[in-house]
Design a protein around this motif. Structure first.
Motif, PDB file in Angstrom:
ATOM      1  N   TRP A  48      43.083  35.489  37.054  1.00 20.27           N
ATOM      2  CA  TRP A  48      42.171  36.087  38.013  1.00 20.27           C
ATOM      3  C   TRP A  48      41.820  37.505  37.540  1.00 20.27           C
ATOM      4  CZ3 TRP A  48      39.563  33.829  41.778  1.00 20.27           C
ATOM      5  CH2 TRP A  48      40.039  32.631  42.306  1.00 20.27           C
ATOM      6  N   TYR A  49      40.625  37.656  36.997  1.00 18.72           N
ATOM      7  CA  TYR A  49      40.147  38.973  36.565  1.00 18.72           C
ATOM      8  C   TYR A  49      39.412  39.662  37.713  1.00 18.72           C
ATOM      9  CZ  TYR A  49      41.290  38.255  31.665  1.00 18.72           C
ATOM     10  OH  TYR A  49      41.975  38.073  30.479  1.00 18.72           O
ATOM     11  N   TYR A 125      39.987  48.367  35.963  1.00 16.60           N
ATOM     12  CA  TYR A 125      41.165  48.565  35.123  1.00 16.60           C
ATOM     13  C   TYR A 125      42.447  48.762  35.923  1.00 16.60           C
ATOM     14  CZ  TYR A 125      38.000  48.905  31.164  1.00 16.60           C
ATOM     15  OH  TYR A 125      37.051  48.626  30.211  1.00 16.60           O
ATOM     16  N   ASN A 126      43.543  48.378  35.292  1.00 16.89           N
ATOM     17  CA  ASN A 126      44.868  48.553  35.881  1.00 16.89           C
ATOM     18  C   ASN A 126      45.358  49.963  35.544  1.00 16.89           C
ATOM     19  OD1 ASN A 126      47.566  48.520  36.608  1.00 16.89           O
ATOM     20  ND2 ASN A 126      47.889  46.416  35.971  1.00 16.89           N
ATOM     21  N   PRO A 138      42.413  45.660  31.517  1.00 16.38           N
ATOM     22  CA  PRO A 138      41.724  45.071  32.667  1.00 16.38           C
ATOM     23  C   PRO A 138      42.736  44.568  33.683  1.00 16.38           C
ATOM     24  CG  PRO A 138      40.737  44.323  30.626  1.00 16.38           C
ATOM     25  CD  PRO A 138      41.993  45.039  30.248  1.00 16.38           C
ATOM     26  N   LEU A 139      42.441  44.762  34.960  1.00 13.28           N
ATOM     27  CA  LEU A 139      43.350  44.324  36.011  1.00 13.28           C
ATOM     28  C   LEU A 139      43.223  42.814  36.222  1.00 13.28           C
ATOM     29  CD1 LEU A 139      45.359  45.115  38.286  1.00 13.28           C
ATOM     30  CD2 LEU A 139      43.376  45.280  39.799  1.00 13.28           C
ATOM     31  N   THR A 140      44.358  42.147  36.289  1.00 11.67           N
ATOM     32  CA  THR A 140      44.394  40.744  36.679  1.00 11.67           C
ATOM     33  C   THR A 140      45.332  40.610  37.873  1.00 11.67           C
ATOM     34  OG1 THR A 140      46.195  40.241  35.109  1.00 11.67           O
ATOM     35  CG2 THR A 140      43.925  39.884  34.358  1.00 11.67           C
ATOM     36  N   SER A 202      49.286  42.528  50.374  1.00 12.46           N
ATOM     37  CA  SER A 202      49.091  43.406  49.224  1.00 12.46           C
ATOM     38  C   SER A 202      48.233  42.754  48.148  1.00 12.46           C
ATOM     39  CB  SER A 202      50.447  43.785  48.622  1.00 12.46           C
ATOM     40  OG  SER A 202      50.287  44.511  47.422  1.00 12.46           O
ATOM     41  N   LEU A 203      47.406  43.569  47.516  1.00 14.23           N
ATOM     42  CA  LEU A 203      46.640  43.167  46.354  1.00 14.23           C
ATOM     43  C   LEU A 203      46.912  44.225  45.288  1.00 14.23           C
ATOM     44  CD1 LEU A 203      44.751  40.820  45.691  1.00 14.23           C
ATOM     45  CD2 LEU A 203      42.820  42.272  46.321  1.00 14.23           C
ATOM     46  N   SER A 204      47.851  43.931  44.400  1.00 16.44           N
ATOM     47  CA  SER A 204      48.356  44.915  43.445  1.00 16.44           C
ATOM     48  C   SER A 204      47.259  45.576  42.635  1.00 16.44           C
ATOM     49  CB  SER A 204      49.352  44.243  42.488  1.00 16.44           C
ATOM     50  OG  SER A 204      50.487  43.784  43.182  1.00 16.44           O
TER      51      SER A 204
END
Length: 225
Positions: A48-49, A125-126, A138-140, A202-204
């Motif tokens: 999940w990107y 981005y993470n 990139p955040l996944t 939560s959505l990290s």
């Protein structure tokens, strides 16, 4: 709307059909332009990107990805406005500019860097990690977190809130499950948000999603089951 994934389930129901939001119960992503639908199918090489579409173009980007065969999700909620003396309901992005896509690393890179039609799309981005080049990757989002996120937001409830930890007054650290009402099956932590008792998911790397008001009678601690 470019994705109907938080409007109806693929069975045409307004709420998830089971307490556990199984992958085969995920709603379909659907393009508003062509009616193309894409079903969520778990695959080991996909993640999940999280993408950012500038200037509120997440629906437009979702249309493109769905027509390309990629499953997408945009969390939305119902808002009401007075138009010409009449009360009308609209869908509004819960987290502005963000689009979630279940795809491969190669495909994600193609969308962001090699697809002129969606040049306005970029990675979210993470900011809590760094890769070997000391850059934020990139955040996944994990499948488990995404499942909870979709189950919470697919209700489109007008009282859904996207919040930060500072806006939540948590009541202990226990995890609870909502056992009744429109949010039945949602799991998270109990908190007081905007003066009401709610369940927060939560959505990290992004933030927290708050349900509408949940009565205590509708809550059950998970660790007692």
């Amino acid at each position: 709307m470019s994705t109907l994934s938080n409007v109806t389930t693929r069975r045409g129901e307004s709420n998830p059909p089971s307490v556990r939001f199984a992958p085969d119960a995920f709603p379909e992503a659907k393009s508003s332009k062509t009616g193309v639908s894409v079903r969520y199918v778990p695959e080991p090489n996909k993640q999940w990107y999280v993408f950012r579409a500038s200037y509120g173009r997440e629906d437009k980007a979702s249309d493109y990805l769905v027509e390309d065969g990629t499953y997408t999700y945009i969390a939305k909620k119902i808002v009401e406005r007075n138009v010409g003396g009449k009360r009308k309901r609209y869908l509004q992005a819960l987290i502005p500019n963000l689009l979630f896509a279940y795809t491969t690393e190669e495909k994600a890179e193609e969308y962001v860097n090699n697809t002129p039609a969606i040049s306005y799309l970029s990675y979210y981005y993470n900011h809590f990690k760094q890769d070997d080049h000391q850059k934020n990757p990139p955040l996944t989002v994990s499948d488990e977190e995404m499942s909870r996120f979709i189950q919470t937001t697919c209700t489109m409830n007008k009282h859904l809130l996207f919040v930060q930890p500072s806006q939540c007054h948590f009541k202990g650290g226990e995890q609870v499950r909502v056992i009744d009402g429109p949010f039945a099956g949602v799991e998270g932590r109990v908190a007081r948000v905007a003066g009401q008792q709610r369940v927060v998911v939560s959505l990290s790397g992004i933030g927290l999603i708050s349900t509408a008001y949940i009565p205590t009678a509708f809550l059950r601690p998970i660790d007692t089951e």
